[in-house]
Design a protein around this motif. Structure first.
Motif, PDB file in Angstrom:
ATOM      1  N   UNK C 189       0.779  -1.347   0.043  1.00 13.11           N
ATOM      2  CA  UNK C 189       0.245   0.055   0.161  1.00 13.11           C
ATOM      3  C   UNK C 189       1.072   1.567   0.039  1.00 13.11           C
ATOM      4  N   UNK C 191       0.368   5.891  -0.109  1.00 15.21           N
ATOM      5  CA  UNK C 191      -1.068   6.593  -0.786  1.00 15.21           C
ATOM      6  C   UNK C 191      -0.077   8.564  -1.666  1.00 15.21           C
ATOM      7  N   UNK C 200      -5.963  13.322  -1.679  1.00 13.30           N
ATOM      8  CA  UNK C 200      -4.777  12.295  -1.946  1.00 13.30           C
ATOM      9  C   UNK C 200      -6.357  10.892  -1.670  1.00 13.30           C
ATOM     10  N   UNK C 201      -5.194   9.564  -1.801  1.00 17.32           N
ATOM     11  CA  UNK C 201      -5.720   8.364  -2.128  1.00 17.32           C
ATOM     12  C   UNK C 201      -4.586   7.272  -2.195  1.00 17.32           C
ATOM     13  N   UNK C 202      -5.111   6.126  -1.298  1.00 18.65           N
ATOM     14  CA  UNK C 202      -4.611   5.146  -1.287  1.00 18.65           C
ATOM     15  C   UNK C 202      -3.970   4.653  -2.801  1.00 18.65           C
ATOM     16  N   UNK C 204      -3.860  -0.012  -4.278  1.00 15.87           N
ATOM     17  CA  UNK C 204      -3.500  -0.830  -3.433  1.00 15.87           C
ATOM     18  C   UNK C 204      -2.806  -1.650  -4.574  1.00 15.87           C
ATOM     19  N   UNK C 209      -6.607   2.328  -7.870  1.00 13.98           N
ATOM     20  CA  UNK C 209      -7.902   3.285  -6.989  1.00 13.98           C
ATOM     21  C   UNK C 209      -7.823   4.847  -7.992  1.00 13.98           C
ATOM     22  N   UNK C 226       2.168   8.636   1.990  1.00 15.17           N
ATOM     23  CA  UNK C 226       0.648   8.868   3.650  1.00 15.17           C
ATOM     24  C   UNK C 226       0.529   7.841   3.981  1.00 15.17           C
ATOM     25  N   UNK C 227       1.078   6.504   3.512  1.00 14.10           N
ATOM     26  CA  UNK C 227       0.392   4.793   3.969  1.00 14.10           C
ATOM     27  C   UNK C 227       1.759   3.986   4.027  1.00 14.10           C
TER      28      UNK C 227
END
Lengths: 206, 588, 364
Positions: C189, C191, C200-202, C204, C209, C226-227
């Motif tokens: 994962x 981000x 923002x978005x993960x 995967x 996404x 950010x993940x």
């Protein structure tokens, strides 16, 4: 349910002012504490199996899922588990009617049938792995091993209680303890039979 | 069953030290065992937080903190604090101590299983700590243990650490289940005569609601832990998609990491309330006692506990707004999450309204309880930012989140832990703690934590991402933010070190504290009415208590004494309040 | 009394801090000003409750402090008051939730004219893919990933041939042009996070996404992760340049397409360049800096030919044999002060030679 709502709606600072006598007994259930504990455990175990099933359904939708051909042994095993459940129920009824001899016999038979069920499950694992379906081959087979394993572990735990009860059933053992344990064993086995029914159905249809 | 004969026998405790204090089946001893173990492992987690703060405030000043060590601190700190300290302390500690006493029972209904519960908990702690002594050290995957990261090289502790972590969690869940079944059955079956559900103190309500949540939610953690363990050890692909990892294609494939997140948060969100609900309950009783006033809106408080517990099962995906899940789920989870704010707000109002027209005694437990309202308020309000999906998107994974969850589920519950320890210390030990030391402890903890976490929200506004080993060279972070981080580090370490005041107070007062007597706070609930202080094994001598009234008969009009214990029979001279209007208007 | 004073000071201090604080939202550079507005709405509603409740407690603590002769009021509940408070709270919740959901509706509804750009994450670096002249991205999947095809573009999909691939370099986007970022991960994962863009978005692995935004201020912005994605998480950087239309077009036209890059073996005559590419594509620089800073692993600057101490106390010279071993079997010898974290990279012999050649240039 309505009584629960009524209870929750009552105003405790008011109630009691008019009843100057002895406070009343407030047990929530009139059967034994151990049975209440067991029912509470079903609550936990059901949550566990439910979540496994939810995980199964959610994992199924991915493209790598290849349905599994369940070994026929499972039908025979299911038969053993039904027998075990019936035998333990019979044992419980016998004890209620003070028929110690039949009760003991049926209780032993129930345990034996359960052991046969577990052996049969191991045989099913054996057949599957010989057919090339290992734990990691496919998510369907991973789930097969996982679900049957978790169910088997619960039954194994039940067999520990079963073995302890056997000692109560020996000559000179604690009759009352034996009776209450046999009661609980029967209920537990019925529960595990239902769980197995659900799992088996799930495995068959997918 | 040890207490099948609850109404008759007077129970002499076993005498030998080992049976009395080590292999004990007495709920009070087990409670203290739980509490001490939790504090011990909590201290370890506290030290880990200092090391983390050192790295954030003064990067590179401690040479042994490399990125993998840092991520291991992050993970172990979080996991220990949430599960092994707070959950264990509230349920294993206070749950064990208070349920039988407050319900007027001799013990838990299954004392042997209760003892097993503690020993399983201890084993889980030992397994967890053991991960520091295996090759590769503990896992550094973050307490959420998200796959694929948690089981792939590139994260510390993927050889042994993660396996031990998952095993430890599984053992903990078994321990919790044994304890939880006991608490439920005891509350259902072993309440003394007259203790109807609505006469139970809110402490019991909070603990029992949290136990129910735990019994339903921990299986989700168990399921995700077992499946992750399969992925790690047996190469299954429950959560493993097709991955090219460091240039190599992996054998596994086809699974879904988002599935793990759903399972994890189906446990993880109720877990917040597993910690919060007992705190809500305990603090209600402490506030009421020291304000010499009934808890305001008791029925509403009970309903709110039930409502919060129920709704907590349908809000989990607010932790996953930006996880790549179906975006339409955001509407549902944002709505449910903001709805849960309503019963929570009612609780806050009712605590403050309990103070209103009270007769407030500001001793240490009361100070900590009011400190709880204030800190919980901040934590709860910042939750409204993160629960609302559009507001969460810019703030998620920043220090705003760190500040929020520390305020709401670390500082606020810890305030209650302290309040409750000070409050029940005289009952547990028979002696009074030192009030002056206790107040110092309060001021340092309350002001200190406020200084640590309030400014931290603003680092989050600025966009500082969490779980970063170093911020070197990021230009969008203002230079002064590094200074603020240094300040936070100094504050955090100072507040942490000064918790020694609490330990000194506890240990010193054991011997030197003034003898407290059975009911130093003039409280109404049953645990203060025991014939012995500390209560003997079996709690009550020959006869179990009988309950005639609810738990909050403080300052009843027309009564000379400003409290009426629950086991005090109704007296003919007592004014009949049942004719009062339903609004229960306050007499002037 | 002290408590009341402290609570009042706390409230005053918090308000003062809020207005004085130099730490606030980074300057906005996208269309998501509405997200900032929802933050502000929430801020005012919750700020009001924060002040009101704390001051109320402070008042109670003073007004109703203990005095021996006095008795508390006996008031089990007050339905009217509780109902009013519930209704007011519900209104407050609605005031925050409704605008939030309106903004969220915008967020999940991608405008039709949005240009699709793909960001791909791997431990610990970012790559990007742009649709070529046909305006569409070709299919891609981790199963197609090879050294020549680091983003796993389906070689049989004609739509993918003209896709532009940017590895180890900044991304460019066009000012005022709505952009839909499609996000894919090769391993764990991640981000995609640019503070100034707000959205923002993960990423995967196993699925695509997305999120969308319109850049509104030209300039260069930092991209980070950010993940939590492993030890190099904090160092998973890239940058994104918001260009005016003409500059953007010019930049895009200079990039190589997927089809062109497939012929790169032929052009890979220069081993140093090939080594540089290899290290970029495998994300080495997340852990090994090029400027002398110490990271997860030792810096590469000046490493070739240097002398270093190992964890067992022996000293060793970083020669060809040592370096090859450290790449193909990194656990064998660990430099003092570093953890044995690196995975083995079984490069071909040619690739190893190229990397060594590149290392030499870093020691010159």
């Amino acid at each position: 349910m309505t009584s629960l709502v009524k209870t929750l709606a009552s105003k405790p600072w008011l109630s009691g002012k008019d009843q100057m006598g002895e406070p009343v007994e407030v047990r929530s259930f009139h059967f034994a504490d151990k049975k209440v504990g067991l029912l509470a455990f079903f609550f936990v175990a059901s949550s566990l199996f439910m979540l496994f099933i939810v995980g199964y359904r959610l994992r199924m939708v991915y493209e790598d899922w290849a349905p599994l051909q369940e070994p026929l042994t499972l039908w025979i095993n299911s038969g053993f588990l039904v027998l075990a459940s019936l035998a333990l129920e019979f044992a419980r009824q016998c004890m209620k009617r003070d028929n110690l001899r039949w009760g003991r016999w049926a209780f032993n038979a129930g345990g034996a049938a359960s052991l046969l069920f577990l052996t049969g499950q191991l045989a099913a694992w054996q057949q599957l792995s010989e057919a090339g379906y290992m734990v990691a081959s496919n998510p369907a087979s991973s789930f097969f091993y996982l679900l049957t394993g978790i169910h088997g572990a619960h039954l194994l735990g039940g067999l520990v209680a079963w073995a302890r009860t056997l000692t109560h059933l020996q000559a000179g053992g604690d009759r009352a303890a034996a009776q209450s344990s046999m009661d609980l064993c029967a209920i537990y086995w019925h529960y595990l039979l239902i769980v197995w029914g659900v799992l088996f159905y799930l495995l068959l249809v997918t | 069953m040890a207490y099948a004969d609850q109404d008759t026998g007077h129970h002499h405790g076993p005498d030998a030290f080992i049976w009395k204090y080590v292999w004990s089946q007495d709920h009070k001893v087990i409670a203290i065992q739980y509490g001490c173990t939790a504090i011990a492992v909590g201290l370890l987690a506290l030290v880990l937080s200092w090391l983390m703060r050192m790295q954030i405030g003064f990067p590179g000043s401690l040479e042994f903190i490399d990125p993998s060590a840092y991520y291991q601190y992050v993970t172990m700190h979080g996991m220990i604090m949430v599960i092994y300290l707070l959950t264990a302390f509230f349920l294993g500690g206070f749950g064990n101590y208070l349920i039988p006493l407050m319900c007027g029972a001799r013990d838990m209904v299954f004392p042997f299983m209760n003892m097993l519960s503690y020993w399983f908990y201890l084993v889980s702690v030992i397994i967890l700590v053991a991960s520091y002594f295996v090759p590769g050290g503990p896992t550094g995957a973050g307490w959420t243990l998200y796959p694929p990261q948690s089981i792939l090289q590139g994260t510390p502790g993927t050889d042994w650490g993660i396996v031990l972590m998952l095993l430890s969690l599984a053992v903990f869940i078994v321990a919790f289940t044994m304890g939880g079944l006991n608490y439920i059955t005891t509350v259902l079956q072993a309440r003394c005569r007259g203790m109807t559900l609505m006469r139970m103190p809110l402490s019991v309500w909070g603990i029992i609601a949290a136990t129910l949540l735990g019994l339903l939610a921990f299986p989700a953690l168990f399921v995700s832990a077992v499946m992750l363990l399969f992925d790690r050890l047996l190469d299954t692909s429950f959560f493993m998609p097709y991955i090219v990892h460091m240039g190599q294609a992996l054998e596994t494939g086809g699974g879904s990491p988002v599935l793990f997140q759903h399972l994890f948060w189906f446990f993880g969100h109720p877990e917040v309330y597993i910690v919060a609900l007992p705190a809500f309950g305990l603090v209600s009783d402490i506030l009421s006692t020291h304000a010499r006033k009934n808890i305001f809106g008791y029925r509403m408080m009970v309903w709110a506990i039930i409502a919060i517990g129920g709704i907590s099962f349908i809000v989990w995906a607010h932790h996953m707004y930006i996880s790549g899940m179906n975006l339409y789920l955001g509407y549902f989870f944002a709505t449910t999450t903001l709805i849960v704010a309503i019963p929570t707000a009612i609780k806050v109002y009712n605590w403050t309204l309990t103070l209103w027209h009270g007769n407030i005694i500001l001793n240490t437990p009361m100070l900590f309880s009011i400190g709880f309202i204030s800190t919980f308020l901040i934590g709860g309000l910042t939750g409204l930012f993160l629960g609302n999906v559009a507001v969460d998107i810019p703030l998620s994974d920043t220090y705003f989140v760190v500040a929020h969850f520390h305020m709401v589920m670390a500082i606020a519950p810890v305030m209650v832990v302290f309040a409750a320890i000070y409050h029940w210390y005289p009952k547990m030990t028979g002696r009074m703690y030192n009030e002056a030391l206790g107040k110092w402890h309060f001021w340092i903890t309350f002001l200190g934590t406020y200084l640590i976490y309030f400014p931290m929200h603003y680092l989050g506004f600025e966009g500082m991402p969490r779980r970063y080993y170093a911020y070197e060279g990021y230009e969008f972070i203002s230079a002064s933010a590094y200074g603020l981080n240094q300040f936070i580090t100094v504050a955090a370490i100072s507040v942490g070190v000064l918790q020694v005041l609490f330990l000194i107070n506890m240990i010193w007062s054991l011997k030197a504290g003034r003898v407290a007597g059975p009911n130093p706070w003039l409280a109404t609930t049953l645990e203060w009415q025991t014939p012995d202080t500390p209560p003997c094994h079996g709690n009550w001598r020959d006869e179990l208590p009988m309950v005639y009234r609810w738990a909050y008969d403080y300052s009843v009009p027309g009564q000379e004494q400003d409290y009426l214990p629950q086991n005090q029979p109704m007296d003919n001279g007592e004014p009949d309040l049942s004719t009062d209007s339903a609004t229960g208007a306050a007499p002037a | 009394m002290a408590l009341a004073i402290v609570l009042v000071l706390m409230v005053v201090g918090s308000v003062v801090f809020h207005f004085w604080s130099p730490w606030w939202l980074t300057p906005l550079a996208s269309n998501w000003g509405a997200m900032d507005d929802t933050i502000m709405i929430t801020f005012w509603v919750t700020g009001f409750v924060f002040i009101a409740v704390n001051l109320f407690i402070a008042y109670c603590v003073v007004k109703f402090r203990h005095s021996p002769g006095r008795k508390s009021a006996y008031e089990p509940e007050n339905n009217k008051l509780e109902s009013w408070l519930t209704i007011l709270t519900a209104i407050g919740v609605f005031v925050m939730l409704a605008p939030g959901l309106v903004v969220y509706t915008d967020f999940i509804r991608v405008p039709k004219d949005a240009v699709i750009i793909e960001a791909v994450g791997q431990q610990w670096q970012w790559s990007y893919r742009y649709p070529g002249k046909d305006g569409a991205l070709g299919k891609a999947d981790n199963r197609h990933v090879t050294f020549e095809n680091p983003l796993g573009i389906d070689p049989d999909d004609p739509w993918g041939e003209d896709d532009v691939v940017v590895v180890g370099a900044p991304a460019h986007i066009e000012l005022d042009q709505p952009i839909k970022f499609n996000l894919r991960s090769k391993d764990v994962l991640h981000d995609f996070y640019v503070p100034q863009f707000r959205a923002k978005m993960d990423l995967v692995p196993g699925l695509v996404s997305y999120f969308w935004m319109t850049p509104t201020v030209a300039g260069t912005y930092e991209v980070m992760c950010a993940e939590l994605c492993g030890v190099g998480h904090y160092n998973m950087r890239s940058s994104i340049v918001v260009d005016k239309k003409a500059d953007y077009r010019k930049w895009l036209s200079k990039q190589t397409t997927f089809a062109q890059s497939q012929g790169r073996e032929a052009l890979g005559g220069d081993p140093v360049e090939r080594g540089l590419l290899l290290t970029q594509q495998n994300g080495c620089i997340a852990c090994h800096s090029l400027d002398g800073r110490s990271g997860v692993g030792p810096t590469w600057k000046g490493m070739y030919g240097s002398t270093g101490t190992l964890t067992d106390g022996t000293t060793t010279v970083a020669d060809d044999a040592y370096l090859v071993e450290s790449i193909t079997n990194p656990g064998a010898k660990i430099r003092e002060g570093y953890a044995p974290l690196m995975a083995a990279y079984p490069f071909s012999e040619d690739d190893l030679e190229a990397i060594l050649a590149y290392f030499i240039t870093l020691s010159e």
